[in-house]
Write an enzyme that holds these catalytic residues in place. Sequence first.
Site, PDB file in Angstrom:
ATOM      1  N   HIS A  94       0.809  -1.214   0.000  1.00 45.86           N
ATOM      2  CA  HIS A  94       0.000   0.000   0.000  1.00 45.86           C
ATOM      3  C   HIS A  94       0.846   1.269   0.000  1.00 45.86           C
ATOM      4  CE1 HIS A  94      -3.302  -2.737   1.116  1.00 45.86           C
ATOM      5  NE2 HIS A  94      -4.087  -1.802   0.620  1.00 45.86           N
ATOM      6  N   GLY A  95       2.075   1.200   0.433  1.00 45.71           N
ATOM      7  CA  GLY A  95       2.880   2.411   0.400  1.00 45.71           C
ATOM      8  C   GLY A  95       4.177   2.281   1.162  1.00 45.71           C
TER       9      GLY A  95
END
Length: 482
Positions: free
Chosen positions: A326-327
Amino acid sequence: MLFNSIGFALFLPAVFVLHWFIAGKTVKGQNILLLVASYFFYANWDWRFLFLLLFSTALDYFSALKIESETRQRAKKTWLWISICINLGLLGVFKYYNFFALSLQDALATVGLSVSPLLLKIILPVGISFYTFHGLSYIIDTYQGRIKAERDFITYALFVSFFPLLVAGPIERATHLLPQLKTKRTFDYSNAINGLRQILWGLFKKVVIADNCAELANVTFNSHLHLSGSSLAMGAVFFAFQIYGDFSGYSDIAIGTARLFGIDLIRNFSFPYFSRNIAEFWRRWHISLTTWFRDYVYIPLGGSQNGRFAAIRNTFVIFIISGFWHGANLTFIAWGMLHALYFMPLLLTKTNRRYLTIVAPGKWLPGLKETVQILFTFSLVTFAWIFFRADSLTHAFKYISTIFSRTLFTVPSFYVAANAKITILLLAVFLIIEWQGREHQYAIEKLDTNFTKPVRIAFYYAIIAALFLFAGKNQQFIYFQF
């Protein structure tokens, strides 16, 4: 080009008409039209990254052909790893290079060494995590013999870049989507109406629910030092519904749009906030990503077949990878680890497969036990969302420490109190509709069979009116950044 933009409102009907009335005579013509439309759609974000998409597509297309044509297993594996390494390498450079460079700088600083790493001043190509995973699943499935290598480049390129799913999923499988793209599609009126209905509900989720919740969540998280614990708790709830309305709304629009072209995409959400435990939540949230990690990471690691310790290890691995996917921020890793910890009691007691069907089927209301389970699971998920939304771990811990203070028992207050009241009312209506439609693919799928025509028309007009009367400030889809 956003799904909730005027540009898309013009783009979609134009492609629809061209697909069915101009290019609809052959499957080749349909696919070429959709591929051109998909590249135009993607180029509207940043035309320069279109070359990266084309490179990734060509890489996996030729790698799969080599895997299938090679007779030696070692050569097959070599081509598999060439594709995997290049794909993940590109993803790593664009998404994670600066994170690792700065992490190394901080680590060396703790032992007295000062370095200034070269940082890349590049923006993250929209959708790169999604189309990379499309390609990887295709390559792995070809290597494992689940699907034959696709020899038509147009068909394969469309599989990777079909515009409804290109920038934020669902993450499709070649075994599901490719056969549909190789068969001539005929127009189905009922399927198209179903698609329009799902698009409408997706827009309501995004424009009315997510965007209104976003305004309150942003104010709360940005002003957490000046708000009470009760206000911060409500802010976390608003973010929980923001991300659900935003992402499931996007998925509804994508799936509904694909239906207009006679294409069926895999389901991505199944009413996750009505889950009775965290395992059920993950069977219902971002289904395409969860099953991707299950099939291509968890099971190859041995799943739960090699003893309890291996099952625990593998569970932590996939949740940490999911967080990192996700990041490039420690907050996402903390979010993933927290969900892994949530999962442990279920795994150790072997109750993670207990709830496989929707809660209270055929009933107006859940029982007391089910209500408590749903509220408890939602509370766990919402608590974890704090890490997901926070800018840093420090931000998250300060936010949480304020929640668990004496001010938790005060009346929540917001800088935009009027908006909060309206949003809470809209959420109540939204939850009632979602609850009533929880046994279907999306909440209003069976509206045409459950209600008379005048009621249906009135409901559709009410949703359209809500899109104009209660639209929040336009927010970019959250998952575009992933």
